[in-house]
Enzyme design. Structure first.
Site, PDB file in Angstrom:
ATOM      1  N   GLN A 183     -29.167  16.017  28.064  1.00 19.32           N
ATOM      2  CA  GLN A 183     -28.337  16.273  26.885  1.00 19.32           C
ATOM      3  C   GLN A 183     -26.846  16.473  27.281  1.00 19.32           C
ATOM      4  O   GLN A 183     -26.045  16.165  26.392  1.00 19.32           O
ATOM      5  CB  GLN A 183     -28.757  17.535  25.994  1.00 19.32           C
ATOM      6  CG  GLN A 183     -28.272  18.862  26.425  1.00 19.32           C
ATOM      7  CD  GLN A 183     -28.960  19.545  27.742  1.00 19.32           C
ATOM      8  OE1 GLN A 183     -29.346  18.859  28.676  1.00 19.32           O
ATOM      9  NE2 GLN A 183     -29.623  20.895  27.546  1.00 19.32           N
TER      10      GLN A 183
ATOM     11  N   SER B 194     -31.508  25.309  20.550  1.00 21.64           N
ATOM     12  CA  SER B 194     -30.051  24.985  20.226  1.00 21.64           C
ATOM     13  C   SER B 194     -29.000  25.996  20.982  1.00 21.64           C
ATOM     14  O   SER B 194     -28.121  26.282  20.285  1.00 21.64           O
ATOM     15  CB  SER B 194     -29.721  24.540  18.937  1.00 21.64           C
ATOM     16  OG  SER B 194     -30.639  23.603  18.325  1.00 21.64           O
TER      17      SER B 194
ATOM     18  N   LYS C 265     -20.515  24.448  17.481  1.00 18.31           N
ATOM     19  CA  LYS C 265     -21.867  24.991  17.484  1.00 18.31           C
ATOM     20  C   LYS C 265     -22.989  23.913  17.902  1.00 18.31           C
ATOM     21  O   LYS C 265     -22.475  23.109  18.497  1.00 18.31           O
ATOM     22  CB  LYS C 265     -21.744  25.167  15.666  1.00 18.31           C
ATOM     23  CG  LYS C 265     -21.291  26.232  15.197  1.00 18.31           C
ATOM     24  CD  LYS C 265     -21.827  26.648  13.955  1.00 18.31           C
ATOM     25  CE  LYS C 265     -21.232  25.676  12.762  1.00 18.31           C
ATOM     26  NZ  LYS C 265     -21.577  26.141  11.425  1.00 18.31           N
TER      27      LYS C 265
ATOM     28  N   GLU D 287     -30.351  19.672  17.718  1.00 16.27           N
ATOM     29  CA  GLU D 287     -31.775  20.090  16.920  1.00 16.27           C
ATOM     30  C   GLU D 287     -31.687  19.759  15.732  1.00 16.27           C
ATOM     31  O   GLU D 287     -32.318  19.124  14.859  1.00 16.27           O
ATOM     32  CB  GLU D 287     -32.245  21.335  17.487  1.00 16.27           C
ATOM     33  CG  GLU D 287     -32.879  21.245  19.008  1.00 16.27           C
ATOM     34  CD  GLU D 287     -33.975  22.447  19.244  1.00 16.27           C
ATOM     35  OE1 GLU D 287     -34.881  22.280  18.812  1.00 16.27           O
ATOM     36  OE2 GLU D 287     -33.342  23.362  19.534  1.00 16.27           O
TER      37      GLU D 287
END
Lengths: 819, 289
Positions: free
Chosen positions: A508, A548, A747, A751
């Site tokens: 990621q 997350s 943030k 996901e």
């Protein structure tokens, strides 16, 4: 007296860069991933690329039965294969040391490293073989003879809950008292009964989602060696520390004697959180033989023996006022847990929390049950529970809108969560741009002219919205202060910094994010920040890549670490220069007092000067991030779950071939509130991947089983996720505001972004066909079948037809956990 | 599973390949692109101790077009070369379409059309169009040469008319004459990397507004690619209308013999034959040479 968390943080915060001076964060195309070259050229080292001299190979022996007792295991024929060096069975591991996921719920750990007496799914591991070559190990594994006594197979979660069902894990004390519930969860607030009584509109609907898999391109695997009484294991994990905990537990050795290294990981999506036989068996063989031992799963093994996404059956009741205010929700979620718990035990709570997103609802009565079945074990999967829940609840939202005669977009706006709202069970929302996400999507898709595609014309647009937790605070293992991320940053006088991040980059890109945060604060170039990847010996504690949480929690830990180092450095130079630390800036490899040409030195000189004053000690910073939570959020379902919440909206334009049922996704708009994006290209990449995952979930992917629980499509040929050619144009609308608590204002973006995709496509398909499809996946054949049946009978609602009766006949919740 | 051990022989000539294949009858497999053969070896679907690679043999990699006759597609011509050949795209676009439908961009750069038909999968994408075009498979066995009409080539799932020592050197496809047209459609769930749920090929010869002759072929709905003779009869002698196409589609769907499997039910395949028969014939008529 110890500093409080706030005092400590506020001092560090005082030396953070002013966001208006950021040169990397939030700028488009400002920097590339630090692993781009290695990955593009193929030199990146993944687990299977770790070669050690004299490596031997391990293969697992899997059960062909979905539910059976093991009567005997015979290695006579297997032993004759040249090159075979040894075997393992369940008896080679300490009994009772079952594998699970959260340490806090260790009593629910239910997976033996190798099955001792019983198998619970096709693919369950019953033995392991070690040989000098992979081919010999494979051949020998095929020749291991296991005698089984088959038991009744439970594939339907409702059948599994029946009181006279065959027990899967917990033996029934007496006939008719079976309890195959892995876990159940209750969430209540307000007075739902009263709200339902007084409501203008109430309903009861049923939905169903299917079993799908993560389909990470890299299969699971591990290589282990044993030296000086220590096991070192390179593994395809999403969380080195949590994996290390369970490997040590499964082997029955102290954590100090297990080192877990996470090399590059080719995608996890939640499927690599748990610990498996393919990690423990190589350790044991390495210990026995003195050789490094490798075990890489084949694709069919990944399908059968790792994890899947929970199929969920939904019963949703809602109560609305005449003008569209959501007054109350009652839902019953039945999650097919498959054979084991592991990371899957969080699914219930997440499904209930997500059922309250992204709307304000004060009166709720929600119960989720997760029965065991003889399917492969369900576990965490990207958009954990949210994808299923938002499919059901957002298709439902359009149904309600159409019943009430209110535009679906307007109905959502009437109920949307707004900034700093606190939910009825204590979820504390902070920054929130859900409204802006919805509006951006509506404008881009031209929602107000949506009837340019008449209902049933084969073309339509659909919208949906969702919310998700940004930064699951739960640390999985028991830690002081519920701390889940730590990082160390070292400043070097030779002109660079090293970040020892516990965060687990699984593709990621979090290693890049951590390097960027350090580079941004210290005024260095990206290539002057060296990242040490997750390794339990060299990097500090981190709970892993899930929930997350990585950018939010790991990013904050990293920001605190570099802030701690920066504060030390600047305090020193403030003293030298007779100013305050906050007056000094770091940028372009310089440390300087703005406006004073005399007080302007290089980063190298600054570090050198600090070391000179401190007897050679280098500048180092330690950072941590904790979310003051409690495991009770999983037990009682009250309190705040996450550090922040992200919001998303989607708009889809589809064309349905009304003769064949094939759906073409023509256009997709995604609005995401991810706070300040730290890397816009990474955010876009996550969103595009989310659309692919959501489209696959909605129209393509499904694990298919025969009546005996055998997986019929465990390959990328027959398990058909969409390809690049099936993808639509995707427009990303970042609708963000700076989040006060987020690292550099960010943030999550990986996901929550999967959650609204399915329902946007589903709603579009429903308007295009004039039907309401309530069950996934909407494959061409299923849609064709519905369209033909509609022509014949006029029926308009399809899917979940079996559910009303099944929900009506569920046994009561067992006493054991009664609330 | 891992690839089993085998002898790899890179043949220098057709005769060498043929001779060895004959000696090793039943134990040898011919490999061109290898995109099917290697997988079949890994999955133990074929048990061969010898793999004979024909990629080194000269003269098998040409797409030759002779005006007034047709095309000769060599055994080593890849699917990608076929899909991107200017002459094929201009004079027989349905074949370029069929080649383009196979697997993925990567596989089409290795895999060959001849390999695609020798693998004899009922859902092979190039088979229905070759059958519709009345292609001829060119074979060498030692010094002997023979022609096998494509209609006699497929004998069952993974079974062909080839005998030990037979090496397919290429395929001859008659060109489209004036007033002739052809088309191929594949129906699958995804746009690449997928096996056909059904594939339908069509060849038509028009005479004024009427169908003078036609062939309709179906893939994925029987143990071999099939002809839809009754559907053809419905069309021949008549002008194309929506009603006539529907009748032909229904007739074709009654002629196919699909099975239900994890990829699609027999019922769905049957109806998709109806739909794609209409679409293929329509496209063939709309794109006459």
């Amino acid at each position: 007296m110890a500093q409080t968390r706030n005092e400590y943080w506020s001092e560090i915060r005082s030396v953070y860069k002013d966001p208006k001076d950021y040169v990397l964060a939030g700028r488009g195309n400002a920097y590339v991933r630090i692993d781009a070259e290695a990955k593009v050229t193929g030199t990146a080292v993944y687990t299977d690329d770790v070669y050690l001299p004299e490596t031997w190979y391990c293969k697992l022996v899997h059960s062909p039965y979905a539910h059976a007792l093991i009567k005997s295991i015979d290695f006579t024929e297997a032993e004759k294969v040249p090159g075979v060096k040894g075997f393992l069975t369940g008896a080679d591991f300490p009994e009772g040391h079952n594998l699970g996921n959260p340490e806090a719920f260790k009593e629910l750990a239910d997976k033996e490293p190798l099955c001792r007496r019983k198998v619970r799914m096709v693919g369950d591991e019953v033995a392991a073989v070690c040989a000098t070559t992979e081919e010999a190990a494979e051949e020998a594994a095929r020749l291991v003879k296991v005698e089984y006594e088959p038991l009744p197979v439970l594939l339907d979660p409702f059948d599994a809950m029946a009181l006279d069902a065959e027990p899967i894990h917990y033996p029934a004390d007496q006939p008719g008292t079976a309890n195959n519930l892995s876990i159940f969860t209750v969430m209540k607030a307000g007075d739902p009964d009263k709200a339902f009584e007084e409501a203008y509109y109430t309903d009861k609907s049923y939905y169903k989602t299917q079993e799908m898999v993560h389909a990470a391109i890299e299969p699971h695997g591990a290589i282990a060696k044993y030296e000086n009484g220590e096991y070192t294991i390179w593994s395809t994990t999403q969380g080195a520390y949590v994996s290390r905990y369970w490997v040590a537990w499964g082997l029955g050795v102290p954590e100090s004697q297990v080192r877990l290294i996470k090399p590059m990981v080719g995608g996890g999506f939640g499927g690599k959180l748990d610990v498996f036989a393919h990690e423990l068996c190589p350790c044991k063989f390495a210990e026995r033989t003195g050789h490094p031992v490798k075990c890489i799963l084949k694709r069919d093994e990944v399908f059968k023996c790792t994890r899947t996404r929970h199929p969920i059956s939904f019963q949703i009741e809602s109560a609305f006022s005449k003008d569209g205010k959501l007054l109350a929700k009652r839902c019953r979620h039945i999650l097919d847990g498959g054979a084991y718990g592991g990371s899957g035990i969080a699914a219930n709570t997440l499904s209930l929390i997500c059922a309250t997103f992204p709307y304000k609802v004060e009166n709720i009565d929600m119960i989720a049950r997760r029965p065991y079945t003889n399917h492969p074990a369900s576990g965490a999967m990207r958009g954990y529970s949210a994808c299923q829940v938002h499919f059901a609840h957002e298709i439902h939202m359009d149904e309600v809108a159409n019943h009430l005669g209110i535009d679906p977009l307007e109905l959502r706006h009437k109920n949307e969560i707004t900034p700093y709202y606190t939910g009825p069970t204590g979820l504390e929302f902070t920054s929130c741009r859900f409204k802006e996400c919805m509006d951006a999507c509506a404008e881009a898709i031209d929602w107000k002219n949506r009837w340019r595609y008449p209902k049933g014309s084969g073309q339509a647009i659909g919208m949906s919205g969702s919310g998700f937790m940004s930064g699951t605070g739960f640390p999985v293992l028991v830690t002081p202060h519920y701390c889940s991320s730590t990082t160390i940053v070292r400043l070097n006088r030779e002109g660079y910094a090293v970040v020892y991040t516990g965060a687990n980059d699984i593709g990621q890109g979090c290693d890049t994010v951590m390097a960027m945060i350090v580079a941004e604060e210290l005024g260095l170039n990206m290539d002057e920040v060296k990242v040490v990847q997750s390794d339990t010996t060299t990097t500090p504690w981190d709970a892993g890549s899930f929930g997350s949480r990585v950018t939010f929690l790991g990013g904050n830990a990293c920001h605190h670490a570099v802030g701690d180092a920066k504060l030390k450095l600047l305090k020193h130079w403030a003293e030298e220069w007779g100013c305050k630390p906050t007056d000094i800036k770091m940028a372009d490899h310089r440390v300087f007092l703005p406006g004073d040409a005399e007080k302007n030195i290089s980063y190298n000189e600054a570090c050198y000067g600090y070391e000179e004053k401190n007897f050679g000690r280098c500048v180092a910073g330690v950072g941590a991030y904790n979310h003051e939570g409690d495991k009770d959020v999983y037990v009682k379902n009250v309190g705040n779950y996450a550090t922040a919440y992200s919001f998303s909206a989607s708009a889809a334009k589809v064309t349905v071939d009304m003769e064949t049922g094939a759906v073409t996704l023509d256009d997709f708009i995604f609005g995401h509130d991810c706070g300040r994006p730290l890397n816009i290209r990474a955010v876009e990449g996550q969103i595009e991947g989310s659309v692919l995952l959501g489209f696959g979930f909605t129209c393509y992917e499904e694990c298919v089983y025969d009546k005996d629980g055998r997986h019929l499509n465990p390959s990328f040929r027959d398990y058909r996720f969409p390809t690049a050619l099936d993808m639509p144009n995707i427009t990303t609308k970042v609708c963000s505001e700076y989040d006060e608590e987020g690292p550099l204002g960010a943030k999550e973006a990986g996901e929550g972004s999967t959650a609204p995709v399915g329902s946007a496509i589903g709603n579009a398909i429903n308007y295009a066909t004039g039907l309401v499809i309530k069950e996934l996946p909407i494959t061409p054949e299923r849609l064709w079948k519905a369209l033909r049946e509609h022509e014949r009978t006029g029926k308009t609602e399809f899917g979940g037809e079996d559910l009303p009766e099944k929900f009506a006949n569920m046994p009561p919740l067992p006493k054991r956990y009664n609330v | 599973m891992s690839l089993p051990a085998f002898d790899y022989v890179k043949a220098g000539s057709l005769q060498e390949a043929s001779q060895l294949a004959k000696e090793k009858a039943g134990k040898a497999v011919i490999m061109a692109g290898g995109t099917d053969v290697i997988l079949l070896l890994k999955d133990r679907v074929i048990a061969a101790d010898t793999v004979i690679d024909i990629k080194g043999i000269e003269g098998l990699n040409e797409i030759a077009y002779k005006e007034g006759e047709g095309f000769r597609i060599g055994a080593l011509v890849t699917l990608f070369e076929l899909q991107s050949s200017e002459v094929i795209k201009e004079k027989l676009p349905a074949l370029a379409d069929a080649a383009h439908y196979v697997a993925s961009a990567q596989i089409r750069r290795k895999g060959t059309m001849v390999g695609n038909i020798c693998n004899a999968s009922p859902s092979a994408d190039t088979a229905p169009i070759l059958l519709a075009m009345n292609a001829v498979v060119k074979v060498v066995n030692g010094e002997e040469k023979k022609d096998i009409p494509i209609g006699e080539f497929f004998k069952g799932v993974k079974k062909t008319a080839l005998q030990p020592g037979d090496i397919v050197t290429g395929v001859f496809i008659p060109e489209l004459k004036k007033n002739e047209g052809s088309a191929y459609f594949k129906h699958a769930v995804r746009k690449a990397m997928d096996l056909a749920i059904v594939g339908v090929g069509a060849w038509v010869k028009m005479d004024g507004g009427k169908v003078a002759d036609c062939r309709i072929t179906m893939g994925g709905v029987g143990i071999t690619p099939l002809r839809a003779y009754n559907a053809e009869k419905i069309l021949i002698g008549n002008a194309i209308t929506e009603e006539l196409l529907e009748q032909a589609g229904v007739a074709a769907s009654q002629e196919c013999k699909p099975i239900s499997d994890v990829r699609a039910s027999a019922e769905y395949r049957t109806d998709m034959i109806r739909v794609y028969t209409k679409r293929a014939v329509k496209k063939a008529v709309e794109t006459l040479a």
